[in-house]
Design a protein around this motif. Structure first.
Motif, PDB file in Angstrom:
ATOM      1  N   ASN A  95       0.761  -2.035   3.337  1.00 42.43           N
ATOM      2  CA  ASN A  95       1.990  -2.734   3.732  1.00 42.43           C
ATOM      3  C   ASN A  95       2.523  -2.236   5.076  1.00 42.43           C
ATOM      4  O   ASN A  95       3.727  -2.279   5.321  1.00 42.43           O
ATOM      5  N   ALA A  96       1.603  -1.790   5.928  1.00 40.75           N
ATOM      6  CA  ALA A  96       2.013  -1.223   7.215  1.00 40.75           C
ATOM      7  C   ALA A  96       2.710  -2.240   8.112  1.00 40.75           C
ATOM      8  O   ALA A  96       3.334  -1.866   9.099  1.00 40.75           O
ATOM      9  N   HIS A  97       2.622  -3.516   7.761  1.00 36.97           N
ATOM     10  CA  HIS A  97       3.290  -4.563   8.548  1.00 36.97           C
ATOM     11  C   HIS A  97       4.746  -4.744   8.119  1.00 36.97           C
ATOM     12  O   HIS A  97       5.506  -5.468   8.764  1.00 36.97           O
ATOM     13  N   SER A  98       5.140  -4.099   7.008  1.00 33.81           N
ATOM     14  CA  SER A  98       6.493  -4.283   6.475  1.00 33.81           C
ATOM     15  C   SER A  98       7.240  -2.956   6.495  1.00 33.81           C
ATOM     16  O   SER A  98       7.070  -2.120   5.606  1.00 33.81           O
ATOM     17  N   MET A  99       8.077  -2.789   7.494  1.00 30.89           N
ATOM     18  CA  MET A  99       8.775  -1.520   7.666  1.00 30.89           C
ATOM     19  C   MET A  99       9.781  -1.274   6.540  1.00 30.89           C
ATOM     20  O   MET A  99       9.871  -0.177   5.993  1.00 30.89           O
ATOM     21  N   SER A 100      10.518  -2.304   6.157  1.00 36.06           N
ATOM     22  CA  SER A 100      11.549  -2.128   5.117  1.00 36.06           C
ATOM     23  C   SER A 100      10.909  -1.737   3.789  1.00 36.06           C
ATOM     24  O   SER A 100      11.403  -0.849   3.089  1.00 36.06           O
ATOM     25  N   TYR A 101       9.789  -2.388   3.450  1.00 36.52           N
ATOM     26  CA  TYR A 101       9.128  -2.075   2.176  1.00 36.52           C
ATOM     27  C   TYR A 101       8.578  -0.653   2.195  1.00 36.52           C
ATOM     28  O   TYR A 101       8.749   0.103   1.230  1.00 36.52           O
ATOM     29  N   ASN A 102       7.918  -0.285   3.283  1.00 37.72           N
ATOM     30  CA  ASN A 102       7.300   1.035   3.326  1.00 37.72           C
ATOM     31  C   ASN A 102       8.321   2.164   3.268  1.00 37.72           C
ATOM     32  O   ASN A 102       8.077   3.207   2.645  1.00 37.72           O
ATOM     33  N   PHE A 103       9.455   1.957   3.907  1.00 40.67           N
ATOM     34  CA  PHE A 103      10.457   3.025   3.845  1.00 40.67           C
ATOM     35  C   PHE A 103      11.105   3.089   2.462  1.00 40.67           C
ATOM     36  O   PHE A 103      11.522   4.161   2.017  1.00 40.67           O
ATOM     37  N   SER A 104      11.168   1.966   1.766  1.00 41.65           N
ATOM     38  CA  SER A 104      11.663   2.004   0.383  1.00 41.65           C
ATOM     39  C   SER A 104      10.655   2.730  -0.515  1.00 41.65           C
ATOM     40  O   SER A 104      11.037   3.482  -1.421  1.00 41.65           O
ATOM     41  N   VAL A 105       9.352   2.530  -0.257  1.00 40.52           N
ATOM     42  CA  VAL A 105       8.315   3.251  -1.011  1.00 40.52           C
ATOM     43  C   VAL A 105       8.392   4.747  -0.712  1.00 40.52           C
ATOM     44  O   VAL A 105       8.273   5.585  -1.619  1.00 40.52           O
ATOM     45  N   TYR A 106       8.622   5.077   0.547  1.00 38.13           N
ATOM     46  CA  TYR A 106       8.730   6.486   0.946  1.00 38.13           C
ATOM     47  C   TYR A 106       9.904   7.166   0.236  1.00 38.13           C
ATOM     48  O   TYR A 106       9.792   8.298  -0.256  1.00 38.13           O
ATOM     49  N   LYS A 107      11.040   6.456   0.140  1.00 42.42           N
ATOM     50  CA  LYS A 107      12.201   7.016  -0.562  1.00 42.42           C
ATOM     51  C   LYS A 107      11.916   7.167  -2.051  1.00 42.42           C
ATOM     52  O   LYS A 107      12.323   8.151  -2.680  1.00 42.42           O
ATOM     53  N   HIS A 108      11.203   6.181  -2.627  1.00 36.02           N
ATOM     54  CA  HIS A 108      10.852   6.250  -4.046  1.00 36.02           C
ATOM     55  C   HIS A 108       9.903   7.425  -4.301  1.00 36.02           C
ATOM     56  O   HIS A 108       9.986   8.096  -5.336  1.00 36.02           O
ATOM     57  N   MET A 109       9.035   7.653  -3.338  1.00 37.50           N
ATOM     58  CA  MET A 109       8.107   8.780  -3.410  1.00 37.50           C
ATOM     59  C   MET A 109       8.874  10.101  -3.495  1.00 37.50           C
ATOM     60  O   MET A 109       8.567  10.971  -4.326  1.00 37.50           O
ATOM     61  N   GLN A 110       9.880  10.236  -2.666  1.00 37.09           N
ATOM     62  CA  GLN A 110      10.696  11.456  -2.676  1.00 37.09           C
ATOM     63  C   GLN A 110      11.506  11.566  -3.962  1.00 37.09           C
ATOM     64  O   GLN A 110      11.660  12.658  -4.527  1.00 37.09           O
ATOM     65  N   LYS A 111      11.986  10.418  -4.451  1.00 33.10           N
ATOM     66  CA  LYS A 111      12.783  10.409  -5.692  1.00 33.10           C
ATOM     67  C   LYS A 111      11.961  10.894  -6.884  1.00 33.10           C
ATOM     68  O   LYS A 111      12.475  11.591  -7.770  1.00 33.10           O
ATOM     69  N   LEU A 112      10.663  10.546  -6.891  1.00 33.04           N
ATOM     70  CA  LEU A 112       9.784  10.950  -7.993  1.00 33.04           C
ATOM     71  C   LEU A 112       9.262  12.372  -7.827  1.00 33.04           C
ATOM     72  O   LEU A 112       8.555  12.888  -8.703  1.00 33.04           O
ATOM     73  N   GLY A 113       9.613  12.989  -6.703  1.00 30.54           N
ATOM     74  CA  GLY A 113       9.159  14.360  -6.482  1.00 30.54           C
ATOM     75  C   GLY A 113       7.723  14.461  -6.005  1.00 30.54           C
ATOM     76  O   GLY A 113       7.109  15.530  -6.103  1.00 30.54           O
ATOM     77  N   VAL A 114       7.173  13.353  -5.493  1.00 29.68           N
ATOM     78  CA  VAL A 114       5.802  13.366  -4.959  1.00 29.68           C
ATOM     79  C   VAL A 114       5.885  13.770  -3.489  1.00 29.68           C
ATOM     80  O   VAL A 114       6.558  13.114  -2.693  1.00 29.68           O
TER      81      VAL A 114
END
Length: 528
Positions: free
Chosen positions: A245-264
């Motif tokens: 999803n490298a073409h979608s900045m909003s989606y990728n940053f939401s995934v990045y935040k979710h990653m941090q939320k899960l402790g990954v």
């Protein structure tokens, strides 16, 4: 001495030996059906008193080879199944010649592409304990099913083997390379069913396949399936999803935040993908913020930046025409002892060229050579493109002709000369000042190079045609872009006949016309 009847054998060793020899002789004569009748009767009469061990395996092997020759593989497979049922594990007792003959019969089915019968034969042999992996490399067979677009048969065949999970993963990736996403997803489903859950490696692989097939939506669906089952993806799965999803900045940053939320914990690849996302979205300030965060983590010993990081940042600054910032990246690399590679140098040349600093770009090209990095045609093409974009057409031709005739001359110190890699290519070497040397690095133009020069012809269709002819003399074939440029120049110079002839010539040389080519031709004919 009179031996007892078969029905009265009991545990009489002499009688068991006798009737075992009788059964063996029947097998050796190729009478496998009679052998089974005798063996089954002997087993029933003796109460399974070790009669199978008394079977002569040489005679049995000879009978199997004879049956293969006279009746074919299906007859032998039926015999092996029936023998296994009555306790005579014939596949284990076969000698090398018989085993090779069975394997050769299976390979013949494969060579003749009788795939259904081949798979049935391998299944039957595997059930009887035959070493089926030695018949043929399983992946060679699975590749045939991939080419045939037959995931069902591929799944069935892979499941025969103990390492079926690995085979299914490889099959899924093989379908992915061919962009057969539907079939890859079917294999992924079979893999999930077999494992009774989701394997992270398989999950990462299928998301990468979705990315390769251009289906970021399907990648998201698979990821959401993980979360729905309350499974925490690992870092690699998150990275694959963000890359898809490298073409979608909003989606990728939401995934990045979710990653941090899960402790990954994100790794270097996670940050590199975020930089790539920012570059695609042309969000240069955000990319700079991430880069500074990465440098801080490197200072703290958490991350170690790689060439991809620096190359991506250089690309970001090149597109933003921020040549000074791109040059600072080069200084950052040298400060940590990182060596610039071809991609990094090309991005730096592009940063100067995009900013209109052609002379600076040429200096970077020379510095690249002194650093021991062999320039390729795209490095030269970047500079020529910058001249064309700034309408410096004559200078583009002068520079091109100079490079063709003289190459590019670079002064090197003895230390720089000594640090050049062994495979560094140069055509001449001359003595320089202070004991140094002057290298002449050759320039080998490509089709793209000549296409750039054709664009530098403006409305001069004769000059453009001359450039195309020079391209052909140098052993290069004009591509669709070359002909489209020529048609556009004919149109601009109001030479409609020339545009029509170029279109017809393009068809005659076998170039498939697309929408762009037709559009250029139509525009050229409509100009007044």
């Amino acid at each position: 001495k009179v031996l007892p009847l078969l029905s009265d054998v009991g545990s009489n060793p002499s009688a068991i030996d006798y009737y075992s020899r009788v059964a063996s002789n029947l097998a050796g004569a190729g009478r496998l059906g009679d052998f089974l009748i005798a063996a089954e009767g002997l087993r029933a009469a003796s109460g399974d008193a070790g009669f199978a061990a008394r079977i002569n395996w040489r005679l049995l092997s000879r009978g199997v080879v004879a049956a293969l020759r006279e009746h074919g593989l299906p007859h032998v497979l039926e015999f092996l199944r029936d023998a296994d049922r009555i306790g005579v594990h014939a596949t284990v007792m076969l000698d090398a010649d018989a085993s090779d003959a069975v394997a050769a019969a299976c390979r013949q089915l494969l060579d003749e592409r009788i795939m259904a019968e081949f798979v049935e034969a391998i299944e039957a042999l595997a059930n009887c304990g035959f070493f089926v992996k030695g018949i043929v490399d399983p992946m060679d067979v699975l590749k045939i099913f991939v080419r045939k677009r037959d995931p069902d048969m591929a799944i069935r065949y892979a499941r025969i083997f103990p390492h079926s999970q690995l085979l299914l993963c490889n099959t899924m990736e093989a379908f992915g390379k061919r962009k057969e996403l539907k079939h890859a997803l079917k294999v992924f489903g079979a893999l999930k069913d077999q494992l009774g859950g989701i394997n992270m490696f398989a999950c990462r692989s299928i998301i990468d396949i979705c990315s390769h097939c251009g289906s970021s939506v399907q990648a998201r669906i698979i990821f959401e399936g993980l979360l729905a089952e309350k499974i925490t993806p690992n870092t690699h799965v998150f990275n694959s999803l963000m890359n898809a999803n490298a073409h979608s900045m909003s989606y990728n940053f939401s995934v990045y935040k979710h990653m941090q939320k899960l402790g990954v914990r994100p790794d270097l690849a996670s940050y590199n993908i975020l930089l790539k996302t920012c570059c695609n979205a042309r969000e240069f300030n955000t990319a700079q913020e991430i880069y500074e965060e990465m440098k801080k983590k490197e200072h703290d010993g958490i991350l170690k930046l790689d060439v991809f990081t620096y190359s991506t940042m250089m690309k970001v600054f090149a597109e933003a025409k921020m040549w000074k910032m791109a040059s600072n990246i080069k200084d950052d690399m040298r400060a940590v002892g990182a060596r610039l590679n071809l991609v990094t140098w090309s991005s730096l040349i592009n940063a100067y060229a995009n900013s209109g600093l052609v002379d600076g770009a040429i200096e970077i090209l020379e510095e690249m050579i002194r650093d021991g990095c062999q320039p390729t045609a795209p490095c030269f093409n970047i500079i020529l493109t910058a001249l064309v974009k700034s309408c410096q057409y004559d200078r583009a031709f002068r520079l091109f002709n100079s490079w063709i005739e003289f190459g590019i001359k670079v002064s090197l110190s003895l230390e720089q000369k000594g640090s050049l890699p062994d495979n560094f290519t140069f055509c001449e070497e001359h003595p320089g000042t202070n004991g140094g040397t002057i290298l002449v690095v050759p320039f080998r133009p490509t089709v793209t190079t000549y296409n750039i020069l054709m664009m530098a012809c403006g409305t001069n269709d004769e000059r453009a045609k001359s450039v195309m002819n020079e391209m052909k003399r140098n052993g290069l074939c004009p591509d669709r872009i070359s002909w489209s440029i020529l048609m556009d120049i004919y149109g601009t110079s109001k030479n409609r006949n020339g545009a029509i002839q170029a279109l017809r010539r393009m068809q005659r040389v076998g170039i498939k016309l697309n929408v762009s080519a037709y559009t250029v031709a139509i525009k050229g004919m409509c100009r007044k």
